[in-house]
Design a protein around this motif. Structure first.
Motif, PDB file in Angstrom:
ATOM      1  N   PHE A   1       0.789  -1.000   0.154  1.00 18.75           N
ATOM      2  CA  PHE A   1       0.023  -0.194  -0.088  1.00 18.75           C
ATOM      3  C   PHE A   1       0.740   1.324   0.006  1.00 18.75           C
ATOM      4  N   LEU A   2       1.957   1.279   0.836  1.00 16.57           N
ATOM      5  CA  LEU A   2       2.751   2.674   1.039  1.00 16.57           C
ATOM      6  C   LEU A   2       3.506   2.726  -0.158  1.00 16.57           C
ATOM      7  N   ALA A   3       4.077   1.562  -0.967  1.00 16.49           N
ATOM      8  CA  ALA A   3       4.629   2.085  -2.019  1.00 16.49           C
ATOM      9  C   ALA A   3       3.985   2.314  -3.155  1.00 16.49           C
ATOM     10  N   GLN A   4       2.841   1.428  -3.314  1.00 19.45           N
ATOM     11  CA  GLN A   4       1.877   1.826  -4.645  1.00 19.45           C
ATOM     12  C   GLN A   4       1.124   2.906  -4.433  1.00 19.45           C
ATOM     13  N   GLU A   5       0.167   2.787  -3.490  1.00 22.32           N
ATOM     14  CA  GLU A   5      -0.764   3.713  -3.484  1.00 22.32           C
ATOM     15  C   GLU A   5      -0.466   5.257  -2.860  1.00 22.32           C
ATOM     16  N   ALA A   6       0.277   4.978  -2.008  1.00 18.80           N
ATOM     17  CA  ALA A   6       0.901   6.184  -1.284  1.00 18.80           C
ATOM     18  C   ALA A   6       2.090   6.739  -1.906  1.00 18.80           C
ATOM     19  N   GLY A   7       2.722   6.127  -2.789  1.00 16.33           N
ATOM     20  CA  GLY A   7       3.774   6.578  -3.412  1.00 16.33           C
ATOM     21  C   GLY A   7       4.989   6.729  -2.625  1.00 16.33           C
ATOM     22  N   ILE A   8       5.231   6.103  -1.421  1.00 18.75           N
ATOM     23  CA  ILE A   8       6.437   6.236  -0.570  1.00 18.75           C
ATOM     24  C   ILE A   8       7.624   5.692  -1.068  1.00 18.75           C
ATOM     25  N   ARG A   9       8.741   6.455  -0.985  1.00 17.06           N
ATOM     26  CA  ARG A   9      10.258   5.871  -1.387  1.00 17.06           C
ATOM     27  C   ARG A   9      11.179   5.678  -0.430  1.00 17.06           C
TER      28      ARG A   9
ATOM     29  N   ILE B   1       9.466  -6.342  -0.878  1.00 13.18           N
ATOM     30  CA  ILE B   1       8.086  -6.196  -1.197  1.00 13.18           C
ATOM     31  C   ILE B   1       8.129  -4.591  -1.824  1.00 13.18           C
ATOM     32  N   ALA B   2       8.894  -3.540  -1.106  1.00 10.08           N
ATOM     33  CA  ALA B   2       8.921  -2.319  -1.761  1.00 10.08           C
ATOM     34  C   ALA B   2       9.648  -2.259  -3.219  1.00 10.08           C
ATOM     35  N   HIS B   3      10.591  -3.013  -3.179  1.00 11.53           N
ATOM     36  CA  HIS B   3      11.254  -2.837  -4.634  1.00 11.53           C
ATOM     37  C   HIS B   3      10.658  -3.675  -5.897  1.00 11.53           C
ATOM     38  N   ALA B   4       9.707  -4.353  -5.349  1.00  9.80           N
ATOM     39  CA  ALA B   4       8.857  -5.176  -6.441  1.00  9.80           C
ATOM     40  C   ALA B   4       7.876  -4.147  -6.886  1.00  9.80           C
ATOM     41  N   VAL B   5       7.597  -3.079  -6.408  1.00  6.11           N
ATOM     42  CA  VAL B   5       6.754  -2.107  -6.867  1.00  6.11           C
ATOM     43  C   VAL B   5       7.511  -0.697  -7.095  1.00  6.11           C
TER      44      VAL B   5
ATOM     45  N   GLU C   1      13.250  15.735   4.668  1.00  6.31           N
ATOM     46  CA  GLU C   1      12.386  16.531   4.121  1.00  6.31           C
ATOM     47  C   GLU C   1      11.384  15.895   3.485  1.00  6.31           C
ATOM     48  N   GLU C   2      11.742  14.748   2.887  1.00  2.70           N
ATOM     49  CA  GLU C   2      10.795  13.935   1.992  1.00  2.70           C
ATOM     50  C   GLU C   2       9.871  13.211   2.949  1.00  2.70           C
ATOM     51  N   PRO C   3       8.675  12.695   2.575  1.00  2.00           N
ATOM     52  CA  PRO C   3       7.664  11.583   3.169  1.00  2.00           C
ATOM     53  C   PRO C   3       8.509  10.489   3.250  1.00  2.00           C
ATOM     54  N   VAL C   4       8.290   9.905   4.473  1.00  2.00           N
ATOM     55  CA  VAL C   4       8.962   8.602   4.901  1.00  2.00           C
ATOM     56  C   VAL C   4       7.916   7.592   5.544  1.00  2.00           C
ATOM     57  N   ALA C   5       8.047   6.540   5.346  1.00  2.49           N
ATOM     58  CA  ALA C   5       7.160   5.448   6.213  1.00  2.49           C
ATOM     59  C   ALA C   5       7.904   4.732   7.488  1.00  2.49           C
ATOM     60  N   ILE C   6       7.426   5.027   8.559  1.00  4.06           N
ATOM     61  CA  ILE C   6       8.061   4.619   9.661  1.00  4.06           C
ATOM     62  C   ILE C   6       7.270   3.328  10.166  1.00  4.06           C
ATOM     63  N   LEU C   7       8.011   2.105  10.195  1.00  5.61           N
ATOM     64  CA  LEU C   7       7.256   0.735  10.412  1.00  5.61           C
ATOM     65  C   LEU C   7       7.566   0.380  11.725  1.00  5.61           C
ATOM     66  N   LEU C   8       6.388   0.150  12.654  1.00  2.00           N
ATOM     67  CA  LEU C   8       6.851  -0.341  13.913  1.00  2.00           C
ATOM     68  C   LEU C   8       5.934  -1.790  14.023  1.00  2.00           C
ATOM     69  N   PHE C   9       6.318  -2.740  13.376  1.00  2.00           N
ATOM     70  CA  PHE C   9       5.621  -3.883  13.419  1.00  2.00           C
ATOM     71  C   PHE C   9       6.046  -4.909  14.568  1.00  2.00           C
ATOM     72  N   GLY C  10       5.340  -5.415  15.537  1.00  2.00           N
ATOM     73  CA  GLY C  10       5.682  -6.293  16.322  1.00  2.00           C
ATOM     74  C   GLY C  10       6.836  -5.915  17.286  1.00  2.00           C
ATOM     75  N   VAL C  11       7.149  -4.682  17.488  1.00  2.00           N
ATOM     76  CA  VAL C  11       7.897  -4.325  18.438  1.00  2.00           C
ATOM     77  C   VAL C  11       7.804  -3.488  19.609  1.00  2.00           C
ATOM     78  N   LEU C  12       6.814  -2.665  19.398  1.00  2.00           N
ATOM     79  CA  LEU C  12       6.337  -1.758  20.676  1.00  2.00           C
ATOM     80  C   LEU C  12       5.776  -2.639  22.010  1.00  2.00           C
ATOM     81  N   GLN C  13       5.447  -3.830  21.815  1.00  2.00           N
ATOM     82  CA  GLN C  13       5.126  -4.736  22.722  1.00  2.00           C
ATOM     83  C   GLN C  13       6.348  -5.059  23.762  1.00  2.00           C
ATOM     84  N   ASP C  14       7.577  -5.016  23.101  1.00  2.00           N
ATOM     85  CA  ASP C  14       8.919  -5.264  23.651  1.00  2.00           C
ATOM     86  C   ASP C  14       8.992  -4.151  24.750  1.00  2.00           C
ATOM     87  N   ILE C  15       8.490  -3.087  24.519  1.00  2.00           N
ATOM     88  CA  ILE C  15       8.892  -1.762  25.403  1.00  2.00           C
ATOM     89  C   ILE C  15       7.612  -1.627  26.219  1.00  2.00           C
TER      90      ILE C  15
END
Ligand SMILES: C[S@@+](CC[C@H](N)C(=O)[O-])C[C@H]1O[C@@H](n2cnc3c(N)ncnc32)[C@H](O)[C@@H]1O
Length: 272
Positions: free
Chosen positions: A66-74, A92-96, A151-165
């Motif tokens: 979604f992030l790479a394709q629809e949202a255009g995140i690089r 996954i990102a490079h496939a898109v 300065e450019e949009p970024v996607a920060i992914l926090l998958f399965g990590v916050l529960q460790d804190i």
């Protein structure tokens, strides 16, 4: 942010590590006896754990597409990336978007060494050792700053990590900092196991991981709730369908597992 620097972990193969326990659940080979023992003992409490982790990777795939394709995140920063497995974020990102830049971050030196060895010839992907408990230092890491333009949009992914804190106020500070710091147009994606569906079993599991030393910080009673995870997106525009149990987040095929047996929620917020 917190002034005291988080303790830097050393490679300790005698204490279970959540990344390596997850690797075991996902059928990987990068785990030690202590991790396997912990994984098996955890499965005695909640046998669905391997399915949960597999669903977690499927959610990650849909979210990154979604992030790479629809949202255009690089630009992607995958924090608590874990050991390389099948369907990693850069694949996954490079496939898109073959030009997407991906920074993997983990505070486990073993994860970092593995990732670096695997990705040494990849110009668009790096692995850095940093700790989410100090997000300011994390975003200032030289390995990260050479790849990510703030300065450019970024996607920060926090998958399965916050529960460790375990410390709730620490997580609140981390999320606040990230929301404030990312540039407009950026996204924050989170997946997190929650206690709402199976409160007793998941509280037992949380206590078990705590006793095993696999999670950090003061013990909290049980897992966080779905409502607590929803709050992390305050001030961001939630991408449809919002914070839901992960099989329900934009499914690409027939749901294999009933959403209510997968007690992990996920969502993506957009900083407009
Ligand atoms: C259970 S794995 C999740 C892996 C992957 N993100 C996924 O969803 O399949 C959690 C990872 O987060 C890392 N981790 C835990 N606490 C962290 C922290 N404070 N800073 C950075 N990484 C952390 C662990 O070392 C582990 O590799």
């Amino acid at each position: 942010m917190a002034s005291s620097k988080p303790e830097r972990p050393r490679l300790d193969t005698t204490t279970p590590n959540m990344g390596r326990v997850a690797d075991y659940f996902l059928g990987g080979k990068d785990n030690f006896a202590a991790d396997r023992e912990a994984a098996k003992a955890a499965m005695a409490i909640t046998p669905e754990l391997p399915v949960l982790w597999r669903e977690g990777r499927r959610f990650l795939g849909r979210a990154v597409r979604f992030l790479a394709q629809e949202a255009g995140i690089r630009q992607f920063i995958d924090v608590g990336c874990g050991l390389p497995t099948q369907g990693n974020v850069h694949e996954i990102a490079h496939a898109v978007a073959p030009d997407a830049r991906v920074v993997y971050v983990d505070n486990d030196p073993m994860v970092v060494v593995h990732g670096q060895a695997l990705l040494q010839d990849d110009r668009l992907t790096v692995v850095v050792e940093a700790d989410l408990r100090d997000p300011e230092a994390l975003l200032a890491d030289p390995g990260l700053t050479k790849m990510i333009n703030p300065e450019e949009p970024v996607a920060i992914l926090l998958f399965g990590v916050l529960q460790d804190i375990q410390d709730d106020s620490q997580v609140d500070q981390i999320i606040d900092y990230l929301r404030k710091t990312i540039s407009p147009g950026s996204y924050l994606a989170i997946s997190h196991p929650v206690g709402d569906l199976r409160p007793e079993a998941t509280a037992k599991l949380a206590a078990f991981y705590q006793n095993e030393g696999a999670v950090s910080g003061p013990h909290r009673k049980g897992l966080r709730s779905k409502a607590e995870i929803e709050r992390y997106f305050d001030g961001l525009a939630l991408v449809d369908p919002g914070v839901v149990y992960i099989p329900e987040w934009r499914p690409e095929d027939d749901l294999i597992h009933r959403p209510d047996s997968i007690w992990v929620v996920g969502g993506i917020g957009h900083k407009e």
